[in-house]
Design a protein around this motif. Structure first.
Motif, PDB file in Angstrom:
ATOM      1  N   ALA A  33       2.995  12.495   6.083  1.00 60.63           N
ATOM      2  CA  ALA A  33       3.121  12.308   4.817  1.00 60.63           C
ATOM      3  C   ALA A  33       3.040  10.879   4.096  1.00 60.63           C
ATOM      4  O   ALA A  33       2.420  10.727   3.338  1.00 60.63           O
ATOM      5  CB  ALA A  33       4.470  13.127   4.272  1.00 60.63           C
ATOM      6  N   PHE A  37       0.814   8.370   1.048  1.00 64.54           N
ATOM      7  CA  PHE A  37       1.640   7.666   0.057  1.00 64.54           C
ATOM      8  C   PHE A  37       0.898   6.224  -0.012  1.00 64.54           C
ATOM      9  O   PHE A  37       0.745   5.678  -0.773  1.00 64.54           O
ATOM     10  CB  PHE A  37       3.314   7.495   0.111  1.00 64.54           C
ATOM     11  CG  PHE A  37       3.889   8.717  -0.239  1.00 64.54           C
ATOM     12  CD1 PHE A  37       3.142   9.887  -0.248  1.00 64.54           C
ATOM     13  CD2 PHE A  37       5.157   8.791  -0.572  1.00 64.54           C
ATOM     14  CE1 PHE A  37       3.838  11.003  -0.753  1.00 64.54           C
ATOM     15  CE2 PHE A  37       5.984   9.858  -0.825  1.00 64.54           C
ATOM     16  CZ  PHE A  37       5.284  11.057  -0.982  1.00 64.54           C
ATOM     17  N   LYS A  38       0.842   5.812   1.383  1.00 66.99           N
ATOM     18  CA  LYS A  38       0.367   4.348   1.544  1.00 66.99           C
ATOM     19  C   LYS A  38      -0.983   4.209   0.929  1.00 66.99           C
ATOM     20  O   LYS A  38      -1.255   3.481   0.291  1.00 66.99           O
ATOM     21  CB  LYS A  38       0.388   4.040   2.845  1.00 66.99           C
ATOM     22  CG  LYS A  38      -0.294   2.639   3.228  1.00 66.99           C
ATOM     23  CD  LYS A  38      -0.035   2.384   4.606  1.00 66.99           C
ATOM     24  CE  LYS A  38      -0.718   0.966   5.253  1.00 66.99           C
ATOM     25  NZ  LYS A  38      -0.674   0.887   6.710  1.00 66.99           N
ATOM     26  N   GLY A  40      -2.323   6.125  -1.360  1.00 59.91           N
ATOM     27  CA  GLY A  40      -2.454   6.253  -2.659  1.00 59.91           C
ATOM     28  C   GLY A  40      -1.990   4.846  -3.256  1.00 59.91           C
ATOM     29  O   GLY A  40      -2.728   4.501  -4.207  1.00 59.91           O
ATOM     30  N   VAL A  41      -0.938   4.117  -2.636  1.00 57.93           N
ATOM     31  CA  VAL A  41      -0.521   2.949  -3.282  1.00 57.93           C
ATOM     32  C   VAL A  41      -1.823   1.870  -3.087  1.00 57.93           C
ATOM     33  O   VAL A  41      -2.247   1.097  -3.848  1.00 57.93           O
ATOM     34  CB  VAL A  41       0.555   2.172  -2.473  1.00 57.93           C
ATOM     35  CG1 VAL A  41       0.748   0.867  -2.781  1.00 57.93           C
ATOM     36  CG2 VAL A  41       1.677   3.060  -2.745  1.00 57.93           C
ATOM     37  N   VAL A  45      -3.400   0.073  -6.298  1.00 53.74           N
ATOM     38  CA  VAL A  45      -3.768  -1.279  -6.464  1.00 53.74           C
ATOM     39  C   VAL A  45      -5.190  -2.042  -6.267  1.00 53.74           C
ATOM     40  O   VAL A  45      -5.728  -2.694  -7.136  1.00 53.74           O
ATOM     41  CB  VAL A  45      -2.781  -1.988  -5.321  1.00 53.74           C
ATOM     42  CG1 VAL A  45      -2.932  -3.811  -5.394  1.00 53.74           C
ATOM     43  CG2 VAL A  45      -1.394  -1.693  -5.472  1.00 53.74           C
ATOM     44  N   TYR A  58      -1.475  -7.106   4.019  1.00 50.39           N
ATOM     45  CA  TYR A  58      -1.144  -5.862   4.499  1.00 50.39           C
ATOM     46  C   TYR A  58      -2.247  -4.914   4.000  1.00 50.39           C
ATOM     47  O   TYR A  58      -2.711  -3.949   4.760  1.00 50.39           O
ATOM     48  CB  TYR A  58       0.116  -5.227   3.772  1.00 50.39           C
ATOM     49  CG  TYR A  58       0.719  -3.969   4.306  1.00 50.39           C
ATOM     50  CD1 TYR A  58       1.245  -4.004   5.593  1.00 50.39           C
ATOM     51  CD2 TYR A  58       0.833  -2.722   3.665  1.00 50.39           C
ATOM     52  CE1 TYR A  58       1.689  -3.122   6.293  1.00 50.39           C
ATOM     53  CE2 TYR A  58       1.641  -1.749   4.266  1.00 50.39           C
ATOM     54  CZ  TYR A  58       1.901  -1.699   5.475  1.00 50.39           C
ATOM     55  OH  TYR A  58       2.406  -0.928   5.903  1.00 50.39           O
ATOM     56  N   TYR A  59      -3.072  -5.210   2.897  1.00 49.71           N
ATOM     57  CA  TYR A  59      -4.174  -4.441   2.434  1.00 49.71           C
ATOM     58  C   TYR A  59      -5.395  -4.724   3.330  1.00 49.71           C
ATOM     59  O   TYR A  59      -5.982  -3.677   3.669  1.00 49.71           O
ATOM     60  CB  TYR A  59      -4.545  -4.642   0.974  1.00 49.71           C
ATOM     61  CG  TYR A  59      -3.310  -4.466   0.010  1.00 49.71           C
ATOM     62  CD1 TYR A  59      -2.648  -3.129   0.033  1.00 49.71           C
ATOM     63  CD2 TYR A  59      -2.800  -5.223  -1.052  1.00 49.71           C
ATOM     64  CE1 TYR A  59      -1.546  -2.953  -0.990  1.00 49.71           C
ATOM     65  CE2 TYR A  59      -1.708  -5.108  -1.768  1.00 49.71           C
ATOM     66  CZ  TYR A  59      -1.147  -3.843  -1.810  1.00 49.71           C
ATOM     67  OH  TYR A  59      -0.053  -3.737  -2.529  1.00 49.71           O
ATOM     68  N   SER A  73      -9.071  10.247   3.139  1.00 43.53           N
ATOM     69  CA  SER A  73      -8.437  10.320   4.628  1.00 43.53           C
ATOM     70  C   SER A  73      -7.829  11.504   4.832  1.00 43.53           C
ATOM     71  O   SER A  73      -7.667  12.163   4.067  1.00 43.53           O
ATOM     72  CB  SER A  73      -7.381   8.899   4.380  1.00 43.53           C
ATOM     73  OG  SER A  73      -5.983   9.506   3.899  1.00 43.53           O
ATOM     74  N   GLY A 123      10.258   4.644   1.022  1.00 42.82           N
ATOM     75  CA  GLY A 123       8.955   4.401   0.904  1.00 42.82           C
ATOM     76  C   GLY A 123       8.795   3.001   1.805  1.00 42.82           C
ATOM     77  O   GLY A 123       7.850   2.929   2.716  1.00 42.82           O
ATOM     78  N   PHE A 124       9.587   2.068   1.692  1.00 48.33           N
ATOM     79  CA  PHE A 124       9.782   0.792   2.212  1.00 48.33           C
ATOM     80  C   PHE A 124       9.979   1.123   3.667  1.00 48.33           C
ATOM     81  O   PHE A 124       9.086   0.701   4.693  1.00 48.33           O
ATOM     82  CB  PHE A 124      10.795   0.010   1.664  1.00 48.33           C
ATOM     83  CG  PHE A 124      10.875  -1.387   2.163  1.00 48.33           C
ATOM     84  CD1 PHE A 124      10.422  -2.389   1.487  1.00 48.33           C
ATOM     85  CD2 PHE A 124      11.405  -1.659   3.249  1.00 48.33           C
ATOM     86  CE1 PHE A 124      10.377  -3.685   2.122  1.00 48.33           C
ATOM     87  CE2 PHE A 124      11.872  -2.996   3.800  1.00 48.33           C
ATOM     88  CZ  PHE A 124      11.240  -4.036   3.133  1.00 48.33           C
ATOM     89  N   SER A 126       9.601   3.753   5.423  1.00 48.31           N
ATOM     90  CA  SER A 126       8.437   4.227   6.169  1.00 48.31           C
ATOM     91  C   SER A 126       7.412   3.430   6.606  1.00 48.31           C
ATOM     92  O   SER A 126       6.731   3.636   7.602  1.00 48.31           O
ATOM     93  CB  SER A 126       8.031   5.536   5.376  1.00 48.31           C
ATOM     94  OG  SER A 126       7.163   4.885   4.284  1.00 48.31           O
ATOM     95  N   GLN A 127       7.136   2.281   5.881  1.00 50.41           N
ATOM     96  CA  GLN A 127       6.155   1.554   6.303  1.00 50.41           C
ATOM     97  C   GLN A 127       6.807   0.239   7.206  1.00 50.41           C
ATOM     98  O   GLN A 127       6.017   0.167   8.427  1.00 50.41           O
ATOM     99  CB  GLN A 127       5.965   0.460   5.075  1.00 50.41           C
ATOM    100  CG  GLN A 127       5.288   1.188   4.049  1.00 50.41           C
ATOM    101  CD  GLN A 127       3.938   1.944   4.184  1.00 50.41           C
ATOM    102  OE1 GLN A 127       3.005   1.599   4.901  1.00 50.41           O
ATOM    103  NE2 GLN A 127       4.363   3.524   4.096  1.00 50.41           N
ATOM    104  N   ARG A 130       6.626   2.685  10.402  1.00 53.21           N
ATOM    105  CA  ARG A 130       5.541   3.266  10.798  1.00 53.21           C
ATOM    106  C   ARG A 130       5.374   4.901  10.847  1.00 53.21           C
ATOM    107  O   ARG A 130       4.733   5.389  11.784  1.00 53.21           O
ATOM    108  CB  ARG A 130       4.748   2.582  12.169  1.00 53.21           C
ATOM    109  CG  ARG A 130       4.614   1.219  12.461  1.00 53.21           C
ATOM    110  CD  ARG A 130       4.402   1.066  13.937  1.00 53.21           C
ATOM    111  NE  ARG A 130       3.933  -0.448  13.903  1.00 53.21           N
ATOM    112  CZ  ARG A 130       4.697  -1.524  13.876  1.00 53.21           C
ATOM    113  NH1 ARG A 130       6.100  -1.444  13.567  1.00 53.21           N
ATOM    114  NH2 ARG A 130       4.389  -2.730  13.866  1.00 53.21           N
ATOM    115  N   GLY A 131       5.865   5.221   9.809  1.00 56.34           N
ATOM    116  CA  GLY A 131       5.843   6.916   9.540  1.00 56.34           C
ATOM    117  C   GLY A 131       7.227   7.271   9.020  1.00 56.34           C
ATOM    118  O   GLY A 131       8.248   6.566   9.334  1.00 56.34           O
TER     119      GLY A 131
END
Lengths: 171, 198
Positions: A33, A37-38, A40-41, A45, A58-59, A73, A123-124, A126-127, A130-131
């Protein structure tokens, strides 16, 4: 099924487990999930400030692995499916309707702030981890990944450890 | 596909058998089933989700562990019978420190926000406004991590253990680990149903 009633949790868990097994069988990896979100962000951006994406590490690390549009994806399509499937379930069981759900002991304002702040932390985290509960904890458990199972213990253990301090939000 | 010891080892089907475009359609259908099951289980309400942490609703625990055990036993069985090549499936990497700290931050987010990412999407789909706000917050959290990444990168990549399985880390056999986890789950199910009766 009667309206408004939830499925037996063990039966629902069994179906979810079978779905996860089928997913691993077909794609070689589990459900997720936060990865959507990643995407989407990053897509957001990238459409607003492409130059900023090009010089933010990171991008750029993401684009090294994903050459195509970040929204094209697997997890983004899966999450679109979740919206459709949950909506269909809500329709069948008569649970559709706009509602800001909160404990009677808190105001709407507090519920809004806690939802934003809780989401931000999740959200933070999960990054960093790594999930989330799907991709790291549940799918990690299915393939017996050490990292996934440790993340699972940390999520549930952390939630229990902090629950007391936020009890007024819920009970 | 490759043939080992006379057994046909196929899978995973992607990317050899299923192409990329079809894979996205598969993703959509798997997602529909995922969302439907989550909603039917009651994962579309924050009250039910956090109930686990306050001892008034054990649905999350029951659904989560039943699903995890079912899938794990399925994966082991498929591997055993040569239906699935376990060397080809994705095993999450282990970065010990980010797994622990990231998990704790997620746990904190869970009791404050009342959702996790998957359940927030499920709840938002049936109209829960708090879930939509949670999703917006999550996007902000991902954005903050991305923007602050240079600060976290060293920690994020520290403590790399490779791609071990839990039974290897614990030094036991796969079968022993699977039995242990299944027994632990069943004991937890019984214990929580006793708590519920009181």
């Amino acid at each position: 099924m009667k309206k408004n009633e939830y499925m037996n949790p063990y039966l629902a868990g069994f179906f979810l487990g079978l779905l996860l097994l089928v997913t691993i069988f077909i794609t070689g990896r589990g459900l997720g999930a936060s990865g959507a979100f990643k995407s989407g962000v990053i897509a957001t951006v990238n459409s607003i400030l492409p130059s900023h994406v090009a010089d933010t590490r990171y991008y750029t690390e993401f684009f090294e692995e994903h050459k195509e549009n970040p929204l094209k994806s697997w997890l983004v399509f899966e999450v679109i499916g979740v919206v459709i499937g949950a909506f269909a379930s809500g329709l069948i069981s008569n649970r559709l309707g706009f509602k800001l759900e909160r404990s009677p002991s808190v105001t709407s304002r507090i519920r809004i702030i806690s939802a934003i702040f809780g989401g931000l932390l999740f959200g933070f985290g999960s990054q960093l981890g790594r999930g989330c509960t799907s991709g790291a904890a549940l799918s990690g458990m299915a393939v017996m990944s050490t990292g996934g199972i440790i993340t699972m213990i940390a999520i549930f253990g952390g939630a229990y450890a902090f629950a007391y301090f936020f009890r007024k939000l819920w009970i | 596909m490759d043939i080992k010891k006379g057994i046909l080892l196929w899978l995973p089907l992607v990317p050899d058998i299923i192409g990329n475009e079809l894979n996205l359609i598969v993703a959509l259908f798997i997602g529909i089933a995922f969302g439907f099951i989550l909603e039917q289980a009651g994962f579309s309400t924050s009250k039910k989700l956090v109930g686990l942490f306050y001892g008034y609703d054990f649905t999350v625990l029951r659904v989560f562990f039943t699903a995890g055990i079912t899938a794990m036993i399925g994966v082991i069985a498929f591997g055993h019978f040569g239906i699935l090549d376990l060397n080809l499936i994705y095993v999450n990497p282990t970065f010990i420190w980010s797994a622990v700290i990231g998990g704790i931050i997620m746990g904190l987010g869970f009791v404050i926000g009342g959702f996790c990412p998957g359940t927030s999407v499920c709840a938002a789909a049936i109209g829960k406004i708090d879930a939509m706000i949670f999703i917006a917050g999550s996007f902000l959290g991902v954005f903050l991590f991305a923007e602050g990444y240079p600060l976290f990168e060293e920690f994020y990549k520290s403590g790399f253990w490779g791609y071990p399985h839990m039974f290897e880390t614990l030094g036991m056999s796969q079968a022993a680990f699977a039995v242990l986890l299944t027994v632990a789950a069943v004991v937890t199910f019984i214990a929580t149903s006793l708590i519920e009766k009181e």
